[in-house]
Scaffold this motif. Structure first.
Motif, PDB file in Angstrom:
ATOM      1  N   MET A 102       0.815  -1.214   0.000  1.00  9.78           N
ATOM      2  CA  MET A 102       0.000   0.000   0.000  1.00  9.78           C
ATOM      3  C   MET A 102       0.847   1.262   0.000  1.00  9.78           C
ATOM      4  N   GLU A 103       1.892   1.273   0.843  1.00  7.31           N
ATOM      5  CA  GLU A 103       2.663   2.513   0.950  1.00  7.31           C
ATOM      6  C   GLU A 103       3.433   2.802  -0.338  1.00  7.31           C
ATOM      7  N   LEU A 104       3.901   1.742  -1.019  1.00  8.11           N
ATOM      8  CA  LEU A 104       4.631   1.959  -2.266  1.00  8.11           C
ATOM      9  C   LEU A 104       3.726   2.432  -3.396  1.00  8.11           C
ATOM     10  N   HIS A 105       2.410   2.202  -3.263  1.00  4.20           N
ATOM     11  CA  HIS A 105       1.458   2.653  -4.273  1.00  4.20           C
ATOM     12  C   HIS A 105       0.638   3.855  -3.800  1.00  4.20           C
ATOM     13  N   ASN A 106       1.016   4.397  -2.627  1.00  2.00           N
ATOM     14  CA  ASN A 106       0.335   5.561  -2.052  1.00  2.00           C
ATOM     15  C   ASN A 106      -1.163   5.306  -1.838  1.00  2.00           C
ATOM     16  N   TYR A 107      -1.488   4.109  -1.347  1.00  2.00           N
ATOM     17  CA  TYR A 107      -2.871   3.764  -1.055  1.00  2.00           C
ATOM     18  C   TYR A 107      -3.282   4.108   0.376  1.00  2.00           C
ATOM     19  N   LEU A 108      -2.323   4.258   1.272  1.00  3.86           N
ATOM     20  CA  LEU A 108      -2.660   4.472   2.680  1.00  3.86           C
ATOM     21  C   LEU A 108      -3.339   5.823   2.878  1.00  3.86           C
ATOM     22  N   PRO A 109      -4.375   5.849   3.714  1.00  8.52           N
ATOM     23  CA  PRO A 109      -5.074   7.121   3.964  1.00  8.52           C
ATOM     24  C   PRO A 109      -4.185   8.200   4.566  1.00  8.52           C
ATOM     25  N   ILE A 110      -3.103   7.834   5.269  1.00  9.96           N
ATOM     26  CA  ILE A 110      -2.227   8.844   5.870  1.00  9.96           C
ATOM     27  C   ILE A 110      -1.386   9.559   4.820  1.00  9.96           C
ATOM     28  N   GLN A 111      -1.329   9.017   3.602  1.00  7.78           N
ATOM     29  CA  GLN A 111      -0.641   9.626   2.468  1.00  7.78           C
ATOM     30  C   GLN A 111       0.847   9.876   2.759  1.00  7.78           C
ATOM     31  N   MET A 112       1.432   8.971   3.501  1.00  9.72           N
ATOM     32  CA  MET A 112       2.885   8.973   3.701  1.00  9.72           C
ATOM     33  C   MET A 112       3.308   7.549   4.024  1.00  9.72           C
ATOM     34  N   ARG A 113       4.587   7.304   3.986  1.00  9.49           N
ATOM     35  CA  ARG A 113       5.079   5.943   4.219  1.00  9.49           C
ATOM     36  C   ARG A 113       5.088   5.607   5.712  1.00  9.49           C
ATOM     37  N   LEU A 114       4.603   4.427   6.012  1.00  3.58           N
ATOM     38  CA  LEU A 114       4.527   3.964   7.392  1.00  3.58           C
ATOM     39  C   LEU A 114       5.697   3.069   7.773  1.00  3.58           C
ATOM     40  N   LEU A 115       6.248   2.353   6.806  1.00  5.05           N
ATOM     41  CA  LEU A 115       7.306   1.394   7.087  1.00  5.05           C
ATOM     42  C   LEU A 115       8.686   1.886   6.678  1.00  5.05           C
ATOM     43  N   SER A 116       8.735   2.855   5.808  1.00 11.70           N
ATOM     44  CA  SER A 116      10.014   3.316   5.250  1.00 11.70           C
ATOM     45  C   SER A 116       9.959   4.816   5.037  1.00 11.70           C
ATOM     46  N   SER A 117      10.938   5.324   4.326  1.00 10.66           N
ATOM     47  CA  SER A 117      10.985   6.756   4.041  1.00 10.66           C
ATOM     48  C   SER A 117      11.196   6.993   2.552  1.00 10.66           C
ATOM     49  N   GLU A 118      10.615   8.062   2.070  1.00 10.87           N
ATOM     50  CA  GLU A 118      10.840   8.452   0.678  1.00 10.87           C
ATOM     51  C   GLU A 118      12.149   9.230   0.526  1.00 10.87           C
ATOM     52  N   ARG A 119      12.739   9.596   1.639  1.00  4.92           N
ATOM     53  CA  ARG A 119      13.974  10.383   1.597  1.00  4.92           C
ATOM     54  C   ARG A 119      15.179   9.450   1.567  1.00  4.92           C
TER      55      ARG A 119
END
Length: 448
Positions: A102-119
């Protein structure tokens, strides 16, 4: 898809997760390999060791103790403890894998990564760094966050506890929308989430730092392969049915087979596809059915279905949902061709068309999660706007263990229905062992 990397991660992560949960039980809840602690109010004691739990931890641990008591009616202490640890490990493994997708496809409602970082170069998950930005979305308790900050000494301990809470709240949010795929986090599953998730050999660290390439998460089949490889060592250790007797608990793993995609497509194109073609002879979809045989006559018996919603597909041994996922894709295209709104199609398919059964609760869980990802593939913003719970028609075979007394029968049924009820109870007495081999006779429908 690099299946070698997927297998390496699944096998290693399972080993590490089982060790982590057992260690967490020992050091946080004073559960040893031979006995349980005593719990009085919020205090746990085992020998000379003593700890104070929070109110939520106490509630969760009480449920853990209750489950242990129930299991120990049929198993010894070690077996009961192992079963609960293995169940929790598999559940968290599945949920974390799906959240990764979900986080890699930006599906999570929080609209940010929960397990990793984009930075680049940042190891701390973005949601933990910016935890106060997701307070409203995840319904975080600021008083609890303050309690963590005040009660723990080291920054590592504070971050570990905050991250445990953050992950649990994310699952709780998903459970409100998809209660059959996610459970609200409480009790044993909550108690058995270890606190080393972001550290070396922790589940999140193992996943984010694995050799699985980000592009491999573009294919929903990765969830099925993770499920397959998670069980691979157990399957090798148990062996096959030809070698020796296999216990009911081990039967799902021994009989697990991953059906190749081309076989799935062949079966569905010549069954579901053929049924659709008989109703809509002018369809253009048939041009994309690589394995359709071009039958001069209907391959399956003529059906009275007149609407797509009347088509029913059941996989009675659904495993990781491979067949249902392909059926979903075909049905989606069929609904589209017939002019249905793209927004309503996924829910129509889940409600009316797709059904699954399995003797393994883990298969039911993974199938539901895989179907969720299929919905999100079609509607990336589904979780952000969905307010009503979505239910998947995928269920577990369960043994009919308890007999029904005559008094209870008289309360729930008419005398003419007694024989039918007793027949069902007898037929499904060993449902988890026989599954699809059960030949259930037609019975009357209550109230008719």
């Amino acid at each position: 898809m690099d299946k070698t990397a997927i297998k390496r991660f699944a096998v290693t992560a399972k080993r590490n997760l089982l060790v982590s949960i057992r260690s967490y039980l020992t050091f946080h809840y004073l559960v040893t390999d031979t006995n349980l602690p005593n719990l009085t109010n919020n205090i746990i004691e085992n020998g000379s060791q003593r700890r104070t739990l929070t109110n939520q931890e106490t509630t969760d641990f009480k449920e853990f103790l209750d489950e242990m008591e129930i299991l120990m009616r049929d198993y010894n202490y070690s077996e009961a403890l192992s079963q609960l640890i293995e169940k929790a490990a598999f559940t968290w493994f599945n949920w974390v894998a799906v959240v990764r997708y979900m986080e890699l496809h930006n599906y999570l409602p929080i609209q940010m990564r929960l397990l990793s970082s984009e930075r680049d170069g940042k190891s701390e998950p973005d949601a933990l760094t910016d935890i106060y930005d997701v307070i409203e979305t995840l319904d975080l308790d600021t008083h609890y966050l303050a309690e963590i900050e005040d009660s723990l000494q080291s920054r590592a301990d504070k971050d570990n506890s905050r991250y445990q809470y953050l992950l649990k709240q994310q699952i709780n949010q998903l459970a409100l929308i998809l209660p059959s795929a996610f459970d609200s986090i409480s009790g044993t599953v909550s108690a058995l989430l270890p606190n080393n998730l972001l550290q070396k050999n922790g589940l999140i660290s193992d996943l984010v730092n694995s050799d699985i390439a980000d592009q491999d998460w573009d294919d929903i089949e990765i969830i099925g392969w993770l499920f397959q490889y998670y069980n691979s060592e157990l399957k090798e250790r148990v062996g096959g049915l030809k070698n020796h007797n296999v216990s009911k608990n081990e039967l799902p793993v021994v009989t697990q087979l991953f059906t190749p995609k081309w076989i799935v497509q062949y079966m569905l194109q010549n069954s579901l596809g053929n049924e659709y073609l008989s109703q809509y002879p002018a369809t253009q979809l048939v041009n994309n059915w690589e394995y359709y045989l071009g039958h001069e006559k209907p391959l399956i018996a003529a059906n009275e279905t007149q609407e797509l919603e009347q088509i029913k597909i059941i996989d009675p041994a659904c495993g990781s949902g491979h067949i249902l996922l392909e059926a979903f894709e075909m049905l989606y295209q069929m609904y589209q061709e017939q002019g249905y709104s793209a927004r309503e199609i996924p829910q129509l398919i889940l409600k009316y068309n797709l059904f699954g059964l399995d003797i393994d609760q883990r298969s039911v869980q993974i199938t539901q999660l895989a179907l969720l990802l299929k919905v999100l593939e079609k509607q990336p913003r589904f979780l952000r706007r969905q307010r009503e719970p979505i239910v998947f028609n995928v269920y577990e075979f369960k043994d009919a263990k308890k007999s029904i007394s005559q008094e209870a029968l008289e309360l729930i049924a008419n005398v003419t229905e007694f024989d039918a009820i007793n027949e069902v109870m007898t037929t499904f007495e060993d449902a988890k062992q026989f599954g699809t081999l059960i030949m259930a006779a037609p019975i009357l429908v209550f109230g008719t």
